[in-house]
Design an enzyme around this catalytic site. Structure first.
Site, PDB file in Angstrom:
ATOM      1  N   GLY A  83       0.799  -1.217   0.000  1.00 20.34           N
ATOM      2  CA  GLY A  83       0.000   0.000   0.000  1.00 20.34           C
ATOM      3  C   GLY A  83       0.830   1.264   0.000  1.00 20.34           C
ATOM      4  N   ASN A  84       2.090   1.181   0.490  1.00 24.50           N
ATOM      5  CA  ASN A  84       2.936   2.372   0.513  1.00 24.50           C
ATOM      6  C   ASN A  84       3.348   2.827  -0.877  1.00 24.50           C
ATOM      7  OD1 ASN A  84       4.453  -0.121   0.548  1.00 24.50           O
ATOM      8  ND2 ASN A  84       6.300   1.091   0.762  1.00 24.50           N
ATOM      9  N   LYS A 111     -14.124  -8.339   6.985  1.00 25.36           N
ATOM     10  CA  LYS A 111     -13.433  -7.204   6.370  1.00 25.36           C
ATOM     11  C   LYS A 111     -14.365  -5.993   6.258  1.00 25.36           C
ATOM     12  CE  LYS A 111      -9.431  -9.143   5.393  1.00 25.36           C
ATOM     13  NZ  LYS A 111      -8.157  -8.630   5.912  1.00 25.36           N
ATOM     14  N   LYS A 141      -4.398  -9.666  -1.264  1.00 28.48           N
ATOM     15  CA  LYS A 141      -3.604  -9.514  -2.484  1.00 28.48           C
ATOM     16  C   LYS A 141      -2.355 -10.392  -2.470  1.00 28.48           C
ATOM     17  CE  LYS A 141      -0.681  -5.680  -1.015  1.00 28.48           C
ATOM     18  NZ  LYS A 141       0.497  -6.544  -0.839  1.00 28.48           N
ATOM     19  N   LYS A 157       2.134 -11.789   4.771  1.00 31.02           N
ATOM     20  CA  LYS A 157       3.163 -11.777   3.728  1.00 31.02           C
ATOM     21  C   LYS A 157       4.048 -13.014   3.825  1.00 31.02           C
ATOM     22  CE  LYS A 157       3.261  -6.733   3.330  1.00 31.02           C
ATOM     23  NZ  LYS A 157       1.849  -6.658   3.684  1.00 31.02           N
TER      24      LYS A 157
END
Length: 319
Positions: free
Chosen positions: A17-18, A134, A218, A280
């Site tokens: 997202g960064n 979510k 993702k 991750k």
């Protein structure tokens, strides 16, 4: 004409997202920096698929339609959540493709880009649908939320004392509908932007696909995509150069390499935060388990090119 598929490695890149902004204007500026680092990795020989998140963007689109729908004078129809996901994929992919193509041209690299709006098949019996977690869309009062639930059948929950919100499931990805198209484009030498936000969640029934209100992680989708392609490397880009254990403590330690067994031991020790590094690392484990010849890399966007050369980052292998 783009180069044909080169002799270099095939890589699936998952942008954190960064690398993107919270508004279209902010994103348009940030992706220029993102594109520069991606082209550093790509050069002329690496065959590349770029995936990305879409959390702020799909929320912004969903909120805009929700706000417009509240005023009958606007005559704006309600927008289903899968369609909001498709819209976010489209404009994020447009920005990324445009920025990468501009950087390629600036460096005189004769390659091109392609953006594929991508659907991801999920299992309708996935347990996640039984317990949606979510949050999406705008905050509401309890009264507004329960009225929405009664009207539409959606699930609503109180969100950390900030108000009520609609919640959707986060099922596991099964396969990418447009897999062959993405592969053909990559094989032809294109840098392909696909599977944004994990892909638009769809279920398959009676030889057709139907969108469902859900959010797919993702990194899970990138992991599945990399294994399906038998990509040489899965690269998950985040805010840090290396994965750490004892993060934030005096004995914090950077990890340059982990086997799956070592990574799972760290997970058992609760070394990785659930909403941050844990998914991750788990995505990397899933990738190398499905494709043992591959390597997974976790590093920052700025260190990505060096990480691809083995100079930094955290590499995860089967053993």
């Amino acid at each position: 004409m783009p180069y044909q598929k080169g002799e270099g490695p095939s890589v699936v890149i998952a942008l954190g997202g960064n690398a993107l902004g919270n508004t279209p204007e902010e994103q348009l500026e940030l992706v220029k920096n993102t594109a520069s680092h991606i082209v550093d990795m790509v050069g002329e020989g690496v065959n590349t698929i770029v995936t990305h998140g879409n959390g702020p963007q799909v929320g912004m689109i969903n909120n805009a339609f929700d706000a417009a729908c509240k005023d009958p004078a606007n005559k704006v129809p309600a927008m289903p959540f899968p369609e909001c996901g498709a819209m976010s994929q489209g404009y994020i992919g447009y920005h990324l493709s445009q920025a990468i193509l501009g950087e390629l041209k600036h460096r005189g690299i004769m390659r091109s880009t392609a953006n594929v709006v991508t659907q991801t098949v999920v299992d309708p019996s996935d347990p996640a649908f039984e317990n949606p977690t979510k949050p999406v869309g705008a905050f509401m009062t309890e009264e507004e939320a329960k009225a929405l639930a009664e009207k539409t059948g959606c699930t609503v929950k109180e969100d950390a004392g900030r108000g009520w919100r609609r919640v959707v499931a986060s099922p596991k990805p099964q396969r990418i509908v447009e897999f062959d198209a993405v592969k053909d484009l990559m094989d032809a030498g294109y840098i392909v932007v696909s599977t944004g936000g994990g892909g638009i969640p769809v279920i398959e029934a009676n030889d057709s696909y139907h969108g469902v209100p859900a959010v797919i992680d993702k990194d899970n989708s990138a992991s599945m995509l990399a294994a399906s392609f038998k990509a040489d490397m899965l690269v998950i880009l985040t805010a840090v150069e290396k994965v750490c254990i004892n993060f934030g403590k005096p004995n914090q330690e950077e990890i340059s390499h982990m086997t799956v067994a070592e990574a799972e031991e760290y997970i058992a020790q609760e070394q990785f935060a659930a909403g941050s590094m844990l998914p991750k690392v788990q995505a990397c484990i899933n990738y190398v388990r499905r494709y043992p010849q591959g390597k997974a890399l976790i590093t920052s966007l700025e260190c990505a090119a060096a990480g691809l050369e083995g100079k930094t980052g955290t590499v995860i292998t089967l053993d």
